[in-house]
Every structure is written in C-alpha cells, then in structure tokens.
Design a protein around this motif. Structure first.
Motif, PDB file in Angstrom:
ATOM      1  N   ASN A  59       0.858  -1.189   0.000  1.00 58.00           N
ATOM      2  CA  ASN A  59       0.000   0.000   0.000  1.00 58.00           C
ATOM      3  C   ASN A  59       0.896   1.242   0.000  1.00 58.00           C
ATOM      4  N   LEU A  60       1.301   1.640  -1.200  1.00 64.44           N
ATOM      5  CA  LEU A  60       2.274   2.723  -1.362  1.00 64.44           C
ATOM      6  C   LEU A  60       1.652   3.922  -2.065  1.00 64.44           C
ATOM      7  N   GLU A  61       2.203   5.088  -1.744  1.00 60.34           N
ATOM      8  CA  GLU A  61       1.845   6.319  -2.450  1.00 60.34           C
ATOM      9  C   GLU A  61       3.109   7.150  -2.577  1.00 60.34           C
ATOM     10  N   ASN A  62       3.477   7.475  -3.800  1.00 64.46           N
ATOM     11  CA  ASN A  62       4.697   8.253  -4.069  1.00 64.46           C
ATOM     12  C   ASN A  62       5.923   7.648  -3.376  1.00 64.46           C
ATOM     13  N   GLY A  63       6.011   6.329  -3.403  1.00 66.95           N
ATOM     14  CA  GLY A  63       7.158   5.644  -2.820  1.00 66.95           C
ATOM     15  C   GLY A  63       7.130   5.526  -1.309  1.00 66.95           C
ATOM     16  N   GLU A  64       6.082   6.016  -0.648  1.00 68.37           N
ATOM     17  CA  GLU A  64       5.981   5.930   0.815  1.00 68.37           C
ATOM     18  C   GLU A  64       4.982   4.846   1.197  1.00 68.37           C
ATOM     19  N   GLN A  65       5.295   4.110   2.251  1.00 66.44           N
ATOM     20  CA  GLN A  65       4.388   3.085   2.770  1.00 66.44           C
ATOM     21  C   GLN A  65       3.290   3.773   3.573  1.00 66.44           C
ATOM     22  N   LEU A  66       2.036   3.574   3.181  1.00 73.35           N
ATOM     23  CA  LEU A  66       0.915   4.183   3.890  1.00 73.35           C
ATOM     24  C   LEU A  66       0.588   3.391   5.152  1.00 73.35           C
ATOM     25  N   THR A  67       0.003   4.056   6.129  1.00 74.81           N
ATOM     26  CA  THR A  67      -0.324   3.416   7.397  1.00 74.81           C
ATOM     27  C   THR A  67      -1.822   3.509   7.675  1.00 74.81           C
ATOM     28  N   GLU A  68      -2.253   2.690   8.599  1.00 75.58           N
ATOM     29  CA  GLU A  68      -3.638   2.682   9.070  1.00 75.58           C
ATOM     30  C   GLU A  68      -3.614   2.700  10.588  1.00 75.58           C
ATOM     31  N   LEU A  69      -4.396   3.586  11.193  1.00 73.85           N
ATOM     32  CA  LEU A  69      -4.562   3.624  12.638  1.00 73.85           C
ATOM     33  C   LEU A  69      -5.932   3.032  12.928  1.00 73.85           C
ATOM     34  N   PHE A  70      -5.987   2.088  13.854  1.00 76.21           N
ATOM     35  CA  PHE A  70      -7.163   1.248  14.012  1.00 76.21           C
ATOM     36  C   PHE A  70      -7.413   0.973  15.492  1.00 76.21           C
ATOM     37  N   THR A  71      -8.611   1.324  15.968  1.00 74.47           N
ATOM     38  CA  THR A  71      -8.996   1.020  17.345  1.00 74.47           C
ATOM     39  C   THR A  71      -9.476  -0.424  17.410  1.00 74.47           C
ATOM     40  N   ILE A  72      -8.956  -1.169  18.349  1.00 70.83           N
ATOM     41  CA  ILE A  72      -9.289  -2.589  18.454  1.00 70.83           C
ATOM     42  C   ILE A  72     -10.668  -2.741  19.123  1.00 70.83           C
ATOM     43  N   PRO A  73     -11.675  -3.168  18.352  1.00 70.86           N
ATOM     44  CA  PRO A  73     -13.014  -3.343  18.914  1.00 70.86           C
ATOM     45  C   PRO A  73     -13.194  -4.763  19.471  1.00 70.86           C
ATOM     46  N   PRO A  74     -14.329  -5.018  20.116  1.00 67.32           N
ATOM     47  CA  PRO A  74     -14.623  -6.387  20.542  1.00 67.32           C
ATOM     48  C   PRO A  74     -14.659  -7.330  19.330  1.00 67.32           C
ATOM     49  N   PHE A  75     -14.379  -8.572  19.565  1.00 66.73           N
ATOM     50  CA  PHE A  75     -14.410  -9.642  18.563  1.00 66.73           C
ATOM     51  C   PHE A  75     -13.273  -9.566  17.554  1.00 66.73           C
ATOM     52  N   VAL A  76     -12.225  -8.802  17.877  1.00 64.33           N
ATOM     53  CA  VAL A  76     -11.025  -8.768  17.053  1.00 64.33           C
ATOM     54  C   VAL A  76      -9.864  -9.249  17.910  1.00 64.33           C
ATOM     55  N   SER A  77      -9.069 -10.143  17.340  1.00 69.59           N
ATOM     56  CA  SER A  77      -7.880 -10.593  18.064  1.00 69.59           C
ATOM     57  C   SER A  77      -6.716 -10.722  17.096  1.00 69.59           C
ATOM     58  N   VAL A  78      -5.519 -10.729  17.657  1.00 67.06           N
ATOM     59  CA  VAL A  78      -4.335 -11.004  16.858  1.00 67.06           C
ATOM     60  C   VAL A  78      -4.303 -12.512  16.690  1.00 67.06           C
ATOM     61  N   TYR A  79      -4.473 -12.949  15.460  1.00 66.57           N
ATOM     62  CA  TYR A  79      -4.541 -14.383  15.151  1.00 66.57           C
ATOM     63  C   TYR A  79      -3.155 -15.018  15.120  1.00 66.57           C
ATOM     64  N   SER A  80      -2.207 -14.315  14.517  1.00 68.58           N
ATOM     65  CA  SER A  80      -0.838 -14.834  14.481  1.00 68.58           C
ATOM     66  C   SER A  80       0.131 -13.666  14.464  1.00 68.58           C
ATOM     67  N   ILE A  81       1.351 -13.962  14.888  1.00 68.79           N
ATOM     68  CA  ILE A  81       2.386 -12.926  14.921  1.00 68.79           C
ATOM     69  C   ILE A  81       3.723 -13.557  14.547  1.00 68.79           C
ATOM     70  N   LYS A  82       4.469 -12.813  13.789  1.00 63.17           N
ATOM     71  CA  LYS A  82       5.851 -13.176  13.479  1.00 63.17           C
ATOM     72  C   LYS A  82       6.667 -11.965  13.905  1.00 63.17           C
ATOM     73  N   PRO A  83       7.247 -12.011  15.118  1.00 64.41           N
ATOM     74  CA  PRO A  83       7.973 -10.851  15.628  1.00 64.41           C
ATOM     75  C   PRO A  83       9.264 -10.603  14.866  1.00 64.41           C
TER      76      PRO A  83
END
Length: 173
Positions: free
Chosen positions: A142-166
């Motif tokens: 998800n790039l714009e003009n060579g920059e990686q775009l970001t998303e800020l997201f509030t964690i609501p109920p029924f959402v969990s981190v399913y997997s992680i690769k640190p």
C-alpha cells in the motif's frame, strides 16, 4: 518501531437481532440453506435443534461447510475488505484472504434461534506500534509516491491477533 508481521481475526456474529441489510441477507440465506441441507442428516425429523442433530448424527458436522456455500456471494460483495472494521478515518481498510463459517446455534422450527459466525482472517500486516488501544499498521504494497501508507485502528470487541511473526530483535511473543 516495526514490531513484526501480524494477522488479525474478526468474528462477526449474525443472528435475528442483526440490523444491517447485508447481515439480514446472510441470516436468511444461511437459515434456508440449513433447512435444505439438514434434511439429508435428519430424514426422520427426529431432531429440531442444530446441537441435537450434530450430537446424534456426527456426520452432520459437515453442515458448517455445506451451509457456508450460502455466504460465498455475499463475501464477494465485500470486495476483499473485512466488514464493520473502520480505520481512524472511518473507512473500511482491512483486507481479508480467508474466512471460516460456523453455525453457532439453530433450530429447524424456530428461525429466531439461528445464529452464525463468520471469522475473517486478515492478510499479513506490518505491526508498527500500539498506541493505547489502537494499532498502527501498514498493509504491504500500500504505497503512495514511494511511501508506505499506514492505518490507525482502534481494536473493537471480537477482534484478536490471530498470528504474529515478531522481528528478530523482539524475540518470541
């Protein structure tokens, strides 16, 4: 700042109290599909509740899969975005690449007891930071003009981190 790669899971529960048009259509069509598909496993009409049916006819566990066919067209309408989850700008943003459908509860005689869930699994996301109850994420590609775009997201109920690769410097989570 980069903490690792994560996948999120959102569990969307749909029942008689669901008010969104998409949810209502999924509710109706999955109930009708359950009535149709369950006939094979309940030919003598001995069982009316879904739980009794799968308890006494173990092969009826296949109904989760068989009834899931009723949601495929509705999932295509989502155009690859997880429903209901909005970023801080109020836009759907989270891509999903997989889902799992399940019948939570149902009754072949009482539609009001029908309840299903669709678990949406996100694509791999770059987890940049956690700010209070918000995740700062980046969607690879998800790039714009060579920059990686970001998303800020509030964690609501029924959402969990399913997997992680640190990242290597963060060790195991």
């Amino acid at each position: 700042m980069y903490k690792g790669t994560i996948r999120l899971c959102y569990r969307k529960v749909i029942d008689v109290h669901s008010v969104k048009p998409w949810d209502k259509l999924v509710f109706e069509d999955t109930y009708n599909e359950l009535l149709l598909q369950s006939q094979y496993y309940n030919q003598e009409k001995k069982y009316t509740s879904f739980s009794d049916l799968i308890t006494h006819v173990p092969a009826a566990e296949k109904l989760h899969f068989l009834v899931s066919a009723a949601v495929i067209g509705y999932l295509q309408q989502l155009q690859g975005k997880v429903p209901d989850l909005l970023n801080s700008l109020g836009r759907l943003f989270l891509p999903f690449n997989n889902y799992r459908f399940e019948i939570i509860n149902s009754d072949l005689l009482h539609k009001a007891k029908h309840q299903v869930a669709i678990n949406f699994f996100s694509d791999h996301l770059e987890w940049l930071d956690t700010i209070n109850n918000q995740l700062l994420l980046s969607i690879p590609g998800n790039l714009e003009n060579g920059e990686q775009l970001t998303e800020l997201f509030t964690i609501p109920p029924f959402v969990s981190v399913y997997s992680i690769k640190p990242t290597a410097n963060h060790g195991a989570a």
